[in-house]
Design a protein around this motif. Structure first.
Motif, PDB file in Angstrom:
ATOM      1  N   GLY A   1       0.799  -1.214   0.000  1.00 61.40           N
ATOM      2  CA  GLY A   1       0.000   0.000   0.000  1.00 61.40           C
ATOM      3  C   GLY A   1       0.829   1.260   0.000  1.00 61.40           C
ATOM      4  N   ASP A   2       2.140   1.129   0.232  1.00 60.94           N
ATOM      5  CA  ASP A   2       2.998   2.316   0.192  1.00 60.94           C
ATOM      6  C   ASP A   2       3.239   2.795  -1.230  1.00 60.94           C
ATOM      7  OD1 ASP A   2       4.632  -0.196   0.143  1.00 60.94           O
ATOM      8  OD2 ASP A   2       6.259   1.224  -0.269  1.00 60.94           O
ATOM      9  N   ASP A   3       3.044   1.919  -2.217  1.00 57.03           N
ATOM     10  CA  ASP A   3       3.209   2.319  -3.620  1.00 57.03           C
ATOM     11  C   ASP A   3       1.994   3.147  -4.035  1.00 57.03           C
ATOM     12  OD1 ASP A   3       3.426   2.539  -6.398  1.00 57.03           O
ATOM     13  OD2 ASP A   3       4.295   0.542  -6.616  1.00 57.03           O
ATOM     14  N   VAL A   4       2.199   4.461  -4.167  1.00 60.05           N
ATOM     15  CA  VAL A   4       1.097   5.383  -4.465  1.00 60.05           C
ATOM     16  C   VAL A   4       1.306   6.060  -5.820  1.00 60.05           C
ATOM     17  CG1 VAL A   4       0.508   5.786  -2.056  1.00 60.05           C
ATOM     18  CG2 VAL A   4       2.249   7.214  -3.137  1.00 60.05           C
ATOM     19  N   PHE A   5       2.048   5.394  -6.684  1.00 60.58           N
ATOM     20  CA  PHE A   5       2.340   5.999  -7.988  1.00 60.58           C
ATOM     21  C   PHE A   5       1.057   6.361  -8.730  1.00 60.58           C
ATOM     22  CE2 PHE A   5       3.604   5.770 -12.521  1.00 60.58           C
ATOM     23  CZ  PHE A   5       4.631   6.705 -12.504  1.00 60.58           C
ATOM     24  N   ALA A   6       0.047   5.493  -8.652  1.00 65.16           N
ATOM     25  CA  ALA A   6      -1.202   5.738  -9.374  1.00 65.16           C
ATOM     26  C   ALA A   6      -1.983   6.917  -8.804  1.00 65.16           C
ATOM     27  CB  ALA A   6      -2.067   4.481  -9.357  1.00 65.16           C
ATOM     28  N   GLN A   7      -1.701   7.287  -7.551  1.00 61.40           N
ATOM     29  CA  GLN A   7      -2.438   8.378  -6.917  1.00 61.40           C
ATOM     30  C   GLN A   7      -1.860   9.760  -7.249  1.00 61.40           C
ATOM     31  OE1 GLN A   7      -2.129   5.262  -5.655  1.00 61.40           O
ATOM     32  NE2 GLN A   7      -2.847   5.221  -3.541  1.00 61.40           N
TER      33      GLN A   7
ATOM     34  N   TYR B   1       5.418   7.040   3.057  1.00 66.64           N
ATOM     35  CA  TYR B   1       5.929   6.561   4.335  1.00 66.64           C
ATOM     36  C   TYR B   1       4.742   6.109   5.192  1.00 66.64           C
ATOM     37  CZ  TYR B   1      10.608   8.503   3.504  1.00 66.64           C
ATOM     38  OH  TYR B   1      11.851   8.768   2.995  1.00 66.64           O
ATOM     39  N   LEU B   2       4.529   4.796   5.245  1.00 64.78           N
ATOM     40  CA  LEU B   2       3.471   4.265   6.085  1.00 64.78           C
ATOM     41  C   LEU B   2       3.875   4.363   7.553  1.00 64.78           C
ATOM     42  CD1 LEU B   2       2.483   1.049   4.090  1.00 64.78           C
ATOM     43  CD2 LEU B   2       1.546   3.359   3.872  1.00 64.78           C
ATOM     44  N   GLY B   3       2.876   4.234   8.436  1.00 65.21           N
ATOM     45  CA  GLY B   3       3.130   4.320   9.865  1.00 65.21           C
ATOM     46  C   GLY B   3       2.661   3.091  10.600  1.00 65.21           C
ATOM     47  N   THR B   4       2.533   3.244  11.895  1.00 59.21           N
ATOM     48  CA  THR B   4       2.159   2.136  12.773  1.00 59.21           C
ATOM     49  C   THR B   4       0.803   1.541  12.402  1.00 59.21           C
ATOM     50  OG1 THR B   4       3.487   2.938  14.611  1.00 59.21           O
ATOM     51  CG2 THR B   4       1.572   1.594  15.168  1.00 59.21           C
ATOM     52  N   ASP B   5      -0.151   2.374  11.993  1.00 63.65           N
ATOM     53  CA  ASP B   5      -1.487   1.855  11.676  1.00 63.65           C
ATOM     54  C   ASP B   5      -1.455   0.834  10.548  1.00 63.65           C
ATOM     55  OD1 ASP B   5      -0.765   3.839   9.875  1.00 63.65           O
ATOM     56  OD2 ASP B   5      -2.774   4.692   9.715  1.00 63.65           O
ATOM     57  N   ALA B   6      -0.458   0.930   9.658  1.00 58.80           N
ATOM     58  CA  ALA B   6      -0.349  -0.042   8.572  1.00 58.80           C
ATOM     59  C   ALA B   6       0.200  -1.380   9.055  1.00 58.80           C
ATOM     60  CB  ALA B   6       0.542   0.511   7.464  1.00 58.80           C
TER      61      ALA B   6
ATOM     62  N   GLN C   1      -5.733   9.028   1.089  1.00 62.70           N
ATOM     63  CA  GLN C   1      -5.524   8.461  -0.244  1.00 62.70           C
ATOM     64  C   GLN C   1      -4.582   7.254  -0.230  1.00 62.70           C
ATOM     65  OE1 GLN C   1      -4.583  11.341  -3.318  1.00 62.70           O
ATOM     66  NE2 GLN C   1      -5.772  12.943  -2.310  1.00 62.70           N
ATOM     67  N   VAL C   2      -4.091   6.881   0.929  1.00 62.31           N
ATOM     68  CA  VAL C   2      -3.156   5.753   1.050  1.00 62.31           C
ATOM     69  C   VAL C   2      -3.881   4.597   1.735  1.00 62.31           C
ATOM     70  CG1 VAL C   2      -0.930   5.008   1.947  1.00 62.31           C
ATOM     71  CG2 VAL C   2      -1.235   7.382   1.209  1.00 62.31           C
ATOM     72  N   HIS C   3      -3.826   3.415   1.125  1.00 65.48           N
ATOM     73  CA  HIS C   3      -4.631   2.280   1.593  1.00 65.48           C
ATOM     74  C   HIS C   3      -3.750   1.045   1.802  1.00 65.48           C
ATOM     75  CE1 HIS C   3      -8.069   4.778   0.567  1.00 65.48           C
ATOM     76  NE2 HIS C   3      -7.560   4.942  -0.637  1.00 65.48           N
ATOM     77  N   PRO C   4      -3.158   0.885   2.986  1.00 65.09           N
ATOM     78  CA  PRO C   4      -2.323  -0.280   3.257  1.00 65.09           C
ATOM     79  C   PRO C   4      -3.167  -1.553   3.305  1.00 65.09           C
ATOM     80  CG  PRO C   4      -1.924   1.495   4.856  1.00 65.09           C
ATOM     81  CD  PRO C   4      -3.180   1.844   4.117  1.00 65.09           C
ATOM     82  N   SER C   5      -2.516  -2.677   3.033  1.00 66.24           N
ATOM     83  CA  SER C   5      -3.172  -3.973   3.147  1.00 66.24           C
ATOM     84  C   SER C   5      -2.139  -5.007   3.535  1.00 66.24           C
ATOM     85  CB  SER C   5      -3.873  -4.356   1.844  1.00 66.24           C
ATOM     86  OG  SER C   5      -2.925  -4.488   0.799  1.00 66.24           O
ATOM     87  N   VAL C   6      -2.628  -6.180   3.989  1.00 70.57           N
ATOM     88  CA  VAL C   6      -1.767  -7.248   4.454  1.00 70.57           C
ATOM     89  C   VAL C   6      -2.159  -8.535   3.754  1.00 70.57           C
ATOM     90  CG1 VAL C   6      -1.035  -8.624   6.449  1.00 70.57           C
ATOM     91  CG2 VAL C   6      -1.469  -6.165   6.719  1.00 70.57           C
ATOM     92  N   THR C   7      -1.163  -9.276   3.273  1.00 71.85           N
ATOM     93  CA  THR C   7      -1.390 -10.627   2.743  1.00 71.85           C
ATOM     94  C   THR C   7      -0.496 -11.594   3.500  1.00 71.85           C
ATOM     95  OG1 THR C   7       0.249 -10.294   0.990  1.00 71.85           O
ATOM     96  CG2 THR C   7      -2.045  -9.828   0.448  1.00 71.85           C
TER      97      THR C   7
END
Length: 440
Positions: free
Chosen positions: A114-120, A146-151, A430-436
């Motif tokens: 989710g840190d990759d925000v090139f499209a945004q 730069y993602l943070g703790t919430d991610a 506009q930044v949407h982290p996710s986990v797999t």
């Protein structure tokens, strides 16, 4: 809920030594081991590797660094948090799972993306460094927020043994396990400010125990060749006690801790991270024993509404050439060689960079009146749009063997592709982290 947890830092940058993390893992009685291996330069290099091979983009030392650690992780029951995913956390997770299977280990790996925000980005956003639109720097090729703790918290809430991220703010790698363990609120700037102090002191690993501090005869550090990396014991109230594994080299003192606290901090009263605007001005450091430093008093203000974004752009190629001159009048001969190259390449390289290593290559000026140096390494570098044009610089330097001043030797030439870096801000909404999750 635990009363205290122990976090070790096994790496402070991508090229850090491998063995200090193994010592921490084997002897440190850790709950978490953080490997902090990413910076603006290394994310740019990772993006460049991914451009050439879509299966790449993670830290090149990923397998070498984790091979000795994974068996210890299972044996000692700690968890690893690392940003070695760089530009491709999912590929990194798959590679780690393959390594675990090779070692006969059962492993769960969480990949945080989710840190990759090139499209945004549109490219019209202002660069923090210049105020100009991002696209004015050159063709844009990457953008990592730069993602943070919430991610990281959703990954910590799983049973993952190892958490792999891309671009996460360095202190957040340490703040996240504290918030997860103690149930702290991300809306508590006092608590998160103290956690950020802890993360900032830990993030550069060996710098806290004397690395980048030592100056022989002025700031001596014992057993510097066996520098131990730090760990920190953190209580539920945020009080932190820093130390290192007994018997390792280095030294942890008020002086080493104070230098690290101010490292890369422009305004100690307003240190921006994705988690908090931290205030270091009331931090209290106390030496409570040999290689034992207590830290308290960190605080902060509510986290910013924007996230910093590191934006990579195509900066063409750098051509370089080097040659050495030694003996009497070494500087004079090197200067004649440098001026010769400048005249020959001026039309194609108006901004040619010429260094006289050993004389003015670092400070760019003569400090006082030093004696004429006995040896000089001439370095010439310039930027070009193509690799062929960049190669001309090294070719001209090499030609100094027979077409330049007397006594030149040891010529080398290089061409390298360059990814430039600028920064901008993006609303965190506009930044949407996710986990797999990936399993071995």
């Amino acid at each position: 809920m635990n009363d205290t947890i122990r976090i070790g830092c096994g790496a402070g940058f991508s090229g850090d030594r491998l063995e200090p993390a193994v010592v921490l893992a084997a002897q440190g009685h850790l709950d978490f081991l953080v490997l902090e291996c990413l910076a603006e330069r290394t994310i740019a290099l990772a993006q460049k590797r991914k451009r050439h091979d879509p299966a790449q983009g993670y830290d090149p030392l990923l397998e070498r660094r984790l091979r000795p650690l994974l068996p210890l992780l299972k044996q000692k029951k700690f968890r690893i948090i690392t940003n070695m995913g760089a530009a491709h956390p999912v590929a990194a997770a798959e590679r780690v799972c393959a390594l675990a299977r090779e070692l006969g280990l059962s492993l769960t790996v969480a990949a945080v993306t989710g840190d990759d925000v090139f499209a945004q980005l549109s490219g019209a956003e202002a660069a923090l460094e210049t105020g100009q639109p991002l696209h004015a720097s050159g063709p844009l090729i990457s953008a990592n927020a730069y993602l943070g703790t919430d991610a990281l918290l959703p990954a910590l809430a799983t049973d993952a043994d190892l958490i792999l991220t891309g671009r996460v703010a360095d202190p957040s790698l340490f703040v996240a396990p504290l918030v997860h363990t103690f149930g702290w609120s991300l809306d508590d700037p006092e608590r998160i400010g103290q956690a950020t102090v802890i993360g900032h002191l830990m993030e550069c690993a060996g710098q806290l125990t004397g690395g980048y501090f030592a100056d022989p005869g002025k700031k001596d550090i014992p057993d510097f060749d066996r520098l131990g990396h730090p760990f920190v014991d953190v209580a539920a109230d945020g009080t932190a006690l820093f130390s290192k594994v007994p018997g390792t080299g280095g030294r942890l003192t008020l002086r080493t801790a104070k230098e690290q606290l101010l490292y890369e901090v422009m305004d100690p009263g307003r240190y921006f991270t994705p988690d908090v605007i931290a205030d270091f001005t009331h931090v209290r450091l106390e030496e409570v024993g040999p290689d034992r430093i207590k830290a308290s008093g960190g605080r902060g203000q509510a986290r910013p509404d924007t996230l910093k974004v590191s934006v990579g752009y195509d900066a063409g190629f750098i051509g370089e050439g080097e040659i050495s001159y030694a003996g009497a009048n070494a500087l004079g001969r090197a200067q004649l060689a440098g001026e010769t190259i400048r005249r020959r390449l001026a039309a194609d390289f108006p901004d040619l960079h010429i260094d006289y290593i050993g004389h003015t290559s670092v400070h760019r000026t003569v400090l006082g009146h030093p004696p004429d140096p006995y040896e000089i390494r001439l370095r010439v570098a310039g930027q070009a749009t193509t690799a062929a044009q960049a190669a001309l610089i090294g070719e001209e330097v090499e030609a100094l063997y027979t077409n330049g001043p007397a006594g030149g030797g040891g010529a080398r030439k290089y061409v390298r592709e360059v990814v430039g870096i600028v920064s901008t801000l993006l609303p965190r909404a506009q930044v949407h982290p996710s986990v797999t999750l990936h399993h071995a």
